[in-house]
Design an enzyme around this catalytic site. Structure first.
Site, PDB file in Angstrom:
ATOM      1  N   HIS A 196       0.781  -1.222   0.081  1.00 41.50           N
ATOM      2  CA  HIS A 196       0.115   0.025   0.141  1.00 41.50           C
ATOM      3  C   HIS A 196       1.006   1.152  -0.093  1.00 41.50           C
ATOM      4  O   HIS A 196       1.936   1.381   0.602  1.00 41.50           O
ATOM      5  CB  HIS A 196      -0.988   0.001   0.999  1.00 41.50           C
ATOM      6  CG  HIS A 196      -0.327  -0.089   2.463  1.00 41.50           C
ATOM      7  ND1 HIS A 196       0.038  -1.390   3.035  1.00 41.50           N
ATOM      8  CD2 HIS A 196       0.105   0.690   3.401  1.00 41.50           C
ATOM      9  CE1 HIS A 196       0.510  -1.515   4.012  1.00 41.50           C
ATOM     10  NE2 HIS A 196       0.646  -0.042   4.620  1.00 41.50           N
ATOM     11  N   HIS A 213       0.931   5.024   1.070  1.00 39.17           N
ATOM     12  CA  HIS A 213       0.360   5.917   1.850  1.00 39.17           C
ATOM     13  C   HIS A 213       0.387   7.321   0.989  1.00 39.17           C
ATOM     14  O   HIS A 213       1.588   7.941   0.603  1.00 39.17           O
ATOM     15  CB  HIS A 213       1.026   6.363   3.226  1.00 39.17           C
ATOM     16  CG  HIS A 213       1.197   5.188   4.018  1.00 39.17           C
ATOM     17  ND1 HIS A 213       0.301   5.249   5.212  1.00 39.17           N
ATOM     18  CD2 HIS A 213       1.671   3.915   4.047  1.00 39.17           C
ATOM     19  CE1 HIS A 213       0.283   4.109   6.028  1.00 39.17           C
ATOM     20  NE2 HIS A 213       1.445   3.372   5.237  1.00 39.17           N
TER      21      HIS A 213
HETATM   22  P1  AMP Z   1       1.778   0.290   7.435  1.00 41.97           P
HETATM   23  O1  AMP Z   1       1.618  -1.254   7.124  1.00 41.97           O
HETATM   24  O2  AMP Z   1       2.712   0.447   8.680  1.00 41.97           O
HETATM   25  O3  AMP Z   1       2.483   1.255   5.973  1.00 41.97           O
HETATM   26  O4  AMP Z   1       0.497   0.928   7.689  1.00 41.97           O
HETATM   27  C1  AMP Z   1      -0.797   0.471   7.734  1.00 41.97           C
HETATM   28  C2  AMP Z   1      -1.777   1.462   7.738  1.00 41.97           C
HETATM   29  O5  AMP Z   1      -2.935   1.043   7.810  1.00 41.97           O
HETATM   30  C3  AMP Z   1      -1.772   2.101   8.952  1.00 41.97           C
HETATM   31  O6  AMP Z   1      -1.660   3.646   8.701  1.00 41.97           O
HETATM   32  C4  AMP Z   1      -3.259   2.032   9.554  1.00 41.97           C
HETATM   33  O7  AMP Z   1      -3.672   3.177  10.192  1.00 41.97           O
HETATM   34  C5  AMP Z   1      -4.153   1.632   8.424  1.00 41.97           C
HETATM   35  N1  AMP Z   1      -5.046   0.791   8.677  1.00 41.97           N
HETATM   36  C6  AMP Z   1      -5.084  -0.456   9.073  1.00 41.97           C
HETATM   37  N2  AMP Z   1      -6.293  -0.912   9.050  1.00 41.97           N
HETATM   38  C7  AMP Z   1      -7.075  -0.124   8.281  1.00 41.97           C
HETATM   39  C8  AMP Z   1      -8.456  -0.255   8.184  1.00 41.97           C
HETATM   40  N3  AMP Z   1      -9.438  -1.263   8.374  1.00 41.97           N
HETATM   41  N4  AMP Z   1      -9.067   0.821   7.637  1.00 41.97           N
HETATM   42  C9  AMP Z   1      -8.118   1.822   7.282  1.00 41.97           C
HETATM   43  N5  AMP Z   1      -6.879   2.012   7.469  1.00 41.97           N
HETATM   44  C10 AMP Z   1      -6.523   1.008   8.205  1.00 41.97           C
END
Ligand code: AMP
Ligand code: ZN
Length: 136
Positions: free
Chosen positions: A99, A101
């Site tokens: 993903h 950001h």
């Molecule tokens: P990362 O894997 O560290 O790059 O970040 C994962 C991101 O996913 C974090 O910023 C979380 O806030 C976000 N996140 C996790 N679960 C959900 C969800 N169900 N809906 C929206 N965002 C999510």
């Protein structure tokens, strides 16, 4: 990979606040935004990092990221943003589905990026570059 949280979001099994979808890409608001409008752009096809993602998927992901970034800037009157991809646990990746950001930035929002260090010497810098280049 039906247990993957982002695959489940894409399939509609878990709710999200969707902002964009096309054939290969899906985007929704991050639940814990650095600033309002923080968006996650994900390929529909499951992969964990850029390393196990095919080139077409990466290309589509980046094109969608550009489109969504522009919409975030113009609709939310944002003048800058960061794009980030956490890769592997060591790189801070929590959700093992690739993903991107898109993080809107606001002047004096207090968000600090990574700390910066120095190389010991020009030789050390050359040595690091040599190692990287040896596999390219
Ligand atoms: P990362 O894997 O560290 O790059 O970040 C994962 C991101 O996913 C974090 O910023 C979380 O806030 C976000 N996140 C996790 N679960 C959900 C969800 N169900 N809906 C929206 N965002 C999510
Ligand atoms: Zn997945």
């Amino acid at each position: 990979m039906s247990e993957c949280i982002f695959c489940r979001i894409i399939k509609g099994e878990i709710p999200c606040t969707k902002v964009y979808e096309d054939n290969n890409t899906f985007a929704f608001l991050d639940l814990n935004p650095v600033n309002k409008g923080h968006t996650l752009v994900v390929p529909k096809k499951h992969s964990e990092t850029i390393l196990d993602t095919d080139e077409k998927t990466l290309k589509d992901l980046m094109i969608a990221t550009k489109k969504i970034s522009k919409a975030i800037m113009n609709s939310l009157k944002i003048k800058g943003f960061n794009i980030g991809i956490n890769q592997f646990e060591e790189g801070g990746q929590v959700v093992p589905h690739l993903h991107i950001h898109i993080m809107p930035r606001i002047k004096n929002d207090g968000i600090k990026l990574w700390p910066q260090r120095k190389y010991e010497s020009k030789e050390e810098m050359e040595e690091i570059a040599k190692k990287i280049k040896s596999l390219l």
